[in-house]
Write an enzyme that holds these catalytic residues in place. Sequence first.
Site, mmCIF file in Angstrom:
data_model
loop_
_atom_site.group_PDB
_atom_site.id
_atom_site.type_symbol
_atom_site.label_atom_id
_atom_site.label_comp_id
_atom_site.label_asym_id
_atom_site.label_seq_id
_atom_site.Cartn_x
_atom_site.Cartn_y
_atom_site.Cartn_z
ATOM 1 N N ASP A 34 8.913 -5.032 6.579
ATOM 2 C CA ASP A 34 7.279 -4.779 6.392
ATOM 3 C C ASP A 34 6.647 -6.297 5.201
ATOM 4 O OD1 ASP A 34 7.351 -3.385 4.358
ATOM 5 O OD2 ASP A 34 5.362 -2.632 4.581
ATOM 6 N N GLU A 58 6.790 0.169 3.329
ATOM 7 C CA GLU A 58 7.105 -0.429 1.648
ATOM 8 C C GLU A 58 5.610 -0.881 1.251
ATOM 9 O OE1 GLU A 58 7.791 -2.036 -2.096
ATOM 10 O OE2 GLU A 58 7.392 -2.837 -0.684
#
Length: 450
Positions: free
Chosen positions: A86, A150
């Site tokens: 991400d 994350e």
Amino acid sequence: MADQPDAQALDEVVTFTSDLIRIDTGNRGGGDCRERPAAEYAAALLAEAGIEPVLLERTEGRTNVVARIEGTDPAAGALLLHGHLDVVPAEAADWSVHPFSGEIRDGVVWGRGAVDMKNMDAMILAVVRAWARQGVRPRRDVVIAFTADEEASAEDGSGFLADRHAALFEGCTEGVGESGAFTFHDGAGRQLYPIAAGERGTAWLKLTARGRAGHGSKVNRDNAVTRLAAALSRIGAHEWPLRLTPTVRAALAELAALYGVESVDPDNPDNPENPENPENTDALLDKLGPAAALVEATVRNSANPTMMQAGYKVNVIPGEAVAYVDGRFLPGTEDEFRATVDRLTGPDVEWEFHHREVALQAPVDSPTFARMRAAVEAFAPEGRVVPYCMSGGTDAKQFSRLGITGYGFSPLKLPEGLDYQALFHGVDERVPVEALHFGVRVLDRFLRTA
């Protein structure tokens, strides 16, 4: 058996970085992200190289990829190699190029994730695929993890993997992820390569003040907004005391030696120049010039107010006001951090952790750190490797639950003028092609010897 990545690996790292950037995995928090297309892309490249990936989800579309490459020494502890899929969001109108174009222009790959951290994901893929072509096996097992989430809570990513799929990481004793081994130019011709051996803990706080709701024109001694604003002012103005961790002490010692600044014995409390004296440490940082940026954010805890929410109309005093604070604490200082927040918020404001994760500390005298240092110096002999502590956090926090010691090591050789730290979550994020080639070579050298 080849002793370095082939030309195909150097081409692939550029292609993979660009392709991954084009997959929009912007994470706005609150579950508003879908990493699955990027996870499927990475998994397909692993499978093509004969490396069997496992795709795992806690929430539909929030996909993680885990795979293991067996080493030649079964007795050696396994090494975790992790990167997140991400990225933080990006507003296209603010950029010189579209943030999800993955455009390659003038030897530079542009787009969100170019440094944080789809470049490292691409390096990992390029290296292990080259191994498959060349018949290379590392000494120790290498576990690869491409994670979701994350950039938010990691609940759908490394936290989920650590809590629910620990067996996939059996035998892992150390881990390598973002962010370290990048070129830091000090403005005086020196090139530093900081390798992370610690992280401050995450303490995102929610503050709530309550009072008496009423008309905005009336006297109100129980104004929730006033109470909250006073607490935030105290937090914002607080001078946190100096706290030197082993990693930061090691960084200061190496930097002092490099710049010819007299060092002192940190373990001698009778020394009048002891670095635990804030004036002495601040003076040392001043002498380090731009290189002080590598340590100045990690010699103290911090707490920065970032958000406020209160009221619904200008002439109505609300009965409740809420704010959020980004707090960070050094290893071994969490109790002190909590007590300080208690004192600063005072009796009229309640606080709780909105999100909390541990602080990390890794040894800088370990064989693994020495091998990372050697790998960088093999391809950047003009540079100087130094340890440092990250001011923020990474997935290493969650993987530490499994007893895995984490380091930040995603190597890049950057030209002077390209501010690596400013590119994190910044506009016009980009990475030179040559930096990616350097990263592949260094990562390959380290992993073969790790």
